[in-house]
Enzyme design. Sequence first.
Site, PDB file in Angstrom:
ATOM      1  N   ASP A  86       2.141   0.968   5.506  1.00 55.85           N
ATOM      2  CA  ASP A  86       3.075   2.023   4.489  1.00 55.85           C
ATOM      3  C   ASP A  86       3.597   2.073   5.905  1.00 55.85           C
ATOM      4  OD1 ASP A  86       3.155   1.891   1.863  1.00 55.85           O
ATOM      5  OD2 ASP A  86       1.386   3.226   2.197  1.00 55.85           O
TER       6      ASP A  86
ATOM      7  N   GLN B 275      -3.268   5.251  -1.616  1.00 51.35           N
ATOM      8  CA  GLN B 275      -2.065   5.469  -2.608  1.00 51.35           C
ATOM      9  C   GLN B 275      -1.815   6.770  -2.838  1.00 51.35           C
ATOM     10  OE1 GLN B 275      -0.764   3.261  -4.169  1.00 51.35           O
ATOM     11  NE2 GLN B 275       0.900   4.353  -5.365  1.00 51.35           N
TER      12      GLN B 275
ATOM     13  N   LYS C 259       1.344  -3.692  -7.043  1.00 52.72           N
ATOM     14  CA  LYS C 259       1.315  -4.111  -5.800  1.00 52.72           C
ATOM     15  C   LYS C 259      -0.124  -5.408  -5.858  1.00 52.72           C
ATOM     16  CE  LYS C 259       1.728  -0.651  -3.732  1.00 52.72           C
ATOM     17  NZ  LYS C 259       1.593   1.399  -3.228  1.00 52.72           N
TER      18      LYS C 259
END
Length: 275
Positions: free
Chosen positions: A114, A91, A47
């Site tokens: 997300d 994460q 990322k």
Amino acid sequence: MLLDGKAISNKIKEDLTKRVKNYLVKPCLAVIQIGNNEVSNIYVKSKEKACNQIGIYFIHVKFEEDVSEQEVINKIIELNNDSYVNGILLQLPLPKKFNQYKLLNLISKTKDVDGLTDINMGLLFKNHNNLVPCTPLGIVNLLKEYNIDMVGKHAVIIGRSNLVGKPLAMLLLQEDATVTVCHSKTNNLKEITKQADILISAVGQKNLVTKDMVKENAVIIDVGMNRVDGKLYGDVDFENVKDIVSYITPVPGGVGPMTVAMLLSNVVKNYEKNQ
Ligand code: NAP
């Protein structure tokens, strides 16, 4: 024919790079990682690399596994209140002692790139999409890029996770597909998958989907990522399935790069929305 997620994601990234070049203040993504999970380290690195590539400023907040929940909460609140930060990502998976549900839902709905907070998931389920989970979004965009018609098609999803299966079902319904969602308790999986015009496997089991489970000329999307002896495999028995279907995603190079591209796209779109 291969659904080349890598090529499409490169195209998306080129477009994002051009847009970001015009901005004096760069968009910013903050990734919070707890612990030192090896796979998470790889994902965070990729990322970061992708952000650097297109000009998004990347903040990596890495906590030791013994960090207190309160410290993580404080950091999420700080990032929520930081007007320079356009996207916050927690994460996953978190180490066991943390309440993933609670921490995820502390992320502001306006920075939840997300798309995993209850509020953004709820909006998706009501067709008022705000920020949508990256993997399902990447899959639908990949299908659109190849002009694959979803209207009235029977889409069968194997897997019902909050991350992939469920939000993907909502997106495919929005595209007017007829959607069936299967899971580990599904009876006669093969009978259902054989009816699929579009078959998506998001399980995490090498060779789960074999040739006899697939209808001729179907479109196959392989979300699975299974590392075996250092090599990456999907859920689909690619070698034996590829010749009887119309389209198929490779692993690697299919859904994975699209997921990263959608994350970048969510960050940049979010930034632009607030200009
Ligand atoms: P998950 O939360 O573990 O969900 C797996 C789903 O598969 C569950 O719904 C489970 O059913 C179902 N399942 C398990 N065994 C099954 C079987 N034998 N037959 C039918 N269904 C079965 O996993 P996830 O987070 O959705 O991820 C799934 C896979 O996609 C993993 O390999 C992951 O690494 C990969 N992934 C890839 C990307 C990417 O960018 N390429 C992104 C996200 C995830 P139950 O609900 O009944 O347990």
